[in-house]
Design an enzyme around this catalytic site. Sequence first.
Site, PDB file in Angstrom:
ATOM      1  N   GLY B 137      44.388  35.771  36.772  1.00  0.00           N
ATOM      2  CA  GLY B 137      43.554  34.698  37.304  1.00  0.00           C
ATOM      3  C   GLY B 137      44.095  34.172  38.606  1.00  0.00           C
ATOM      4  N   LYS B 192      41.939  43.512  43.553  1.00  0.00           N
ATOM      5  CA  LYS B 192      41.792  42.425  44.522  1.00  0.00           C
ATOM      6  C   LYS B 192      42.928  42.422  45.538  1.00  0.00           C
ATOM      7  CE  LYS B 192      45.116  39.818  42.672  1.00  0.00           C
ATOM      8  NZ  LYS B 192      46.176  38.968  43.078  1.00  0.00           N
TER       9      LYS B 192
END
Lengths: 538, 338
Positions: B137, B192
Amino acid sequence: MVDEKRVKSEVVGRVLERVRARAALDGGRPVEEVVNETLYQERERLKRSRLERAESDRAFYARVQRELPKIAPVGQTKLLKEVIERYAAEICGHFDERVYTVTTRALPTALNLLLTSLSPQRVLRELSVLSNLDEHLVLEGEIESLKALEKLGTVVLVPTHSSNFDSVLMGYAIFRMGLPPVTYGAGLNLFSNPIIGFFMRHLGAYTVDRLKTDPLYRETLKEYTTVVLEEGQDLLFFPGGTRSRSGAVERHLKKGLLGCALAAYRNNLARQKSEPNVFLVPATLSYPLVLEASTLIDDYLAETGRHRYIIIDDEFSRWQRWMAFLRGLIEMDLRIHLRVGRPLDPFGNDVDLAGRSLDPKGRPLDPSKYLENGAGELVDDPRRDAEYTKALSARIVGSFRANNVVQPTHVVAFAVFELLRRAHPGMDLYRLLRTVNDDLSLAQADVEREVERLLGEIATLARDGKLERSSSVAESDVAEVLRQALRSFGTYHTQPVIERRGVRLHPGDPRLIFYYRNRLEGYGLLGAPDLVPSRREP
Amino acid sequence: MSDPSRIVVLGAGNWGTTVAQLVAAAGHEVLLWTRSEEQRQEIQSAHTNRRYTGEVEISARVEATTDLERAIAQGAVVFIVVPSNAFREVSRRLGELARPDQVYLHGTKGLELGTHRRMSEILLEETCIRQLGVLSGPNIATEILRGQPAGTVLASRYPRVQEAGRRALQSKDFRVFTGDDVAGVELAGALKNVVAIAAGVADEMRLGENTKAMLITRGISEMAKLGIALGAEPSTFFGMSGIGDLVVTCESPHSRNHKLGVALAKGAKLEEALAAIGMVAEGVNTAKAVQELSQRWPVDLPLFHKVHEVLFQGLSPAVALEQLMTLPPARDVPQVLA
């Protein structure tokens, strides 16, 4: 031996208890609703059913429907119990060891006798040919493991399913390997088959009616399977659920029934049973020719795109097809391979000869710990168990594929289909199958080149343990593989699947070429795309 | 094997130490494993881990150890927070020690070099562990260590793992969301980092907020396209580990991958840039892995490919940007997400 009465009352008791416990929960489903669901599901099924049994079912459910709205909750539970009992009674087998011993000891002869009873003169002529069926079933793989584990716990045999002949062969193979009888989970349709019904009824088969969609029936069936395993009775069922329609090795298995192995193991642990282990043993049956190939592939390709789940009328119920099939098998010296895979525990771990579960690097582990909470207590967790069963299913599928024994018919069908596909770029499967016909021939030299390349790729996979080869594929040269395949393709099926005329090969039946090539689907051979969507197999 | 009820954190790097602090903040005793005796002593006596967390005072509930066997013997819940290039080796050692009733969670973002395995796949290959999950996260360690509120996702197929992980970490400043798409969360967390390198480049080149927003949006599209091809659930890319982590990694100057992009835009060679950062930038390996994966999976990933060219083929960031801007017409939201 399993005490049938006790099993039945245990199954009914457990299912009843669970339904009532769920009804008692906040927002749980009331008993009346559960029975109503059964009434609805069964009425829908009975609308289509033409079986004899349907009459008595109709009468029974008519009575349930009359009584249900009028009675108090206690009476509803009584009706629920009656429904479960009825399901359980249908599922329970009628195992008779004496019959098993007699029938399996002399299966080929018994087969003949059965066939004889259908048409004595005709079959008598065939008798001599049939007596050595024995040589045409090759048993290989982890047979010793299977034998060893059978003594150390409860074994669940989970074979691939290509043909209704599988049941007969498995029963016979179990006998030949010197194993005690197993209980079968057999489709209800098999019981009405004139040839096989006899065996089924007497080999300890229990009934699975795949047309019954009532969740309560499914629950009763799973509970029966679980209880039988807890009783220590070895079991056989086809985890694919039904015969592979496409001819491909199963890639999706029925998790519900597979999960019974874990449920039984968990219940055994909870009751501190002395031999709690349940072992799953995958087995791959590889046929050079499949008895019902034509019906199966037609069903797969059915225009509606949705095939029938149950086929009642096919080659299997016509004894002439049996005779042609068996005669073909024997005259052409074809061999059906039954390869036993490495045994697994209910979590999908490998199991060694001593019955110990092994981690992925071969170190022993205690599988009961997978069900504990860290403080040494067994805990129930259906979602966790579903994950374990998913892992088990993936291991079984892997075993099926690795133990798939390639036959010459598969090789040649794959190569020919690939050439036909490449000759019609951009064409979808259905159009391709409609376009290809007998006039569209291939040069034998082209086919041989493709077969040669394919054999090379198969040899590499075999060396890496990803696929197996029959001796006729492993030891023959290209010309011999081609010759054997063409011979097989020219004999059993009503028209030659592929036929040689001069130096050209003619695709006689593109559907069957597709069917037999599918056995090599999913290995990435010849750079061909996968043509059988894995989700399509039920 | 005395009292196997503790929470164990493997790896005392920047994020591993932060996870240990989070567990301590949630009120639990933690055993923090490190390879380095020096680091163990520092944490035990000075209650700091200067190399990775600077002046931050390590909680008294955190006990450091170099004894992996003892740590695993005592662990009920184990967090693995080691760099992806050390994950296989640690998993091998765990293979000898782990037990089937333990719960394992990892917080490692990246794919294995060469094999492209996800971290959970490595654990499944090397050990008996099944009850595992992943933590990911928008979690910049520095901010969490300052006690600024943050959220994370804990993904596992096992309810017990979700529950145990949540209980270990949840506190008033740290909110744990749960999910079951392990593959998706792992892939989003790895992919990412490549986009973050591009974001660092854009920041250094002073290209403005529009460019940045475009990069992030196209970035999540490409992440989703590849992720879905590799088995992820589409919706995962809208969650904490998807858009959440991507935004923070692209915005924050703390991110190592972002720093790498900045250095590259300044004209540094890859080796120089990495040396200057002094820590592992997972995005470099992931860019390489994506390049290899896209040979096998026919997915169109122009942004990822350009980052790869900048990293390994000496393409200048300015030229890469120009090439991206002049590509043929393309859909906005990719088909797989529509």
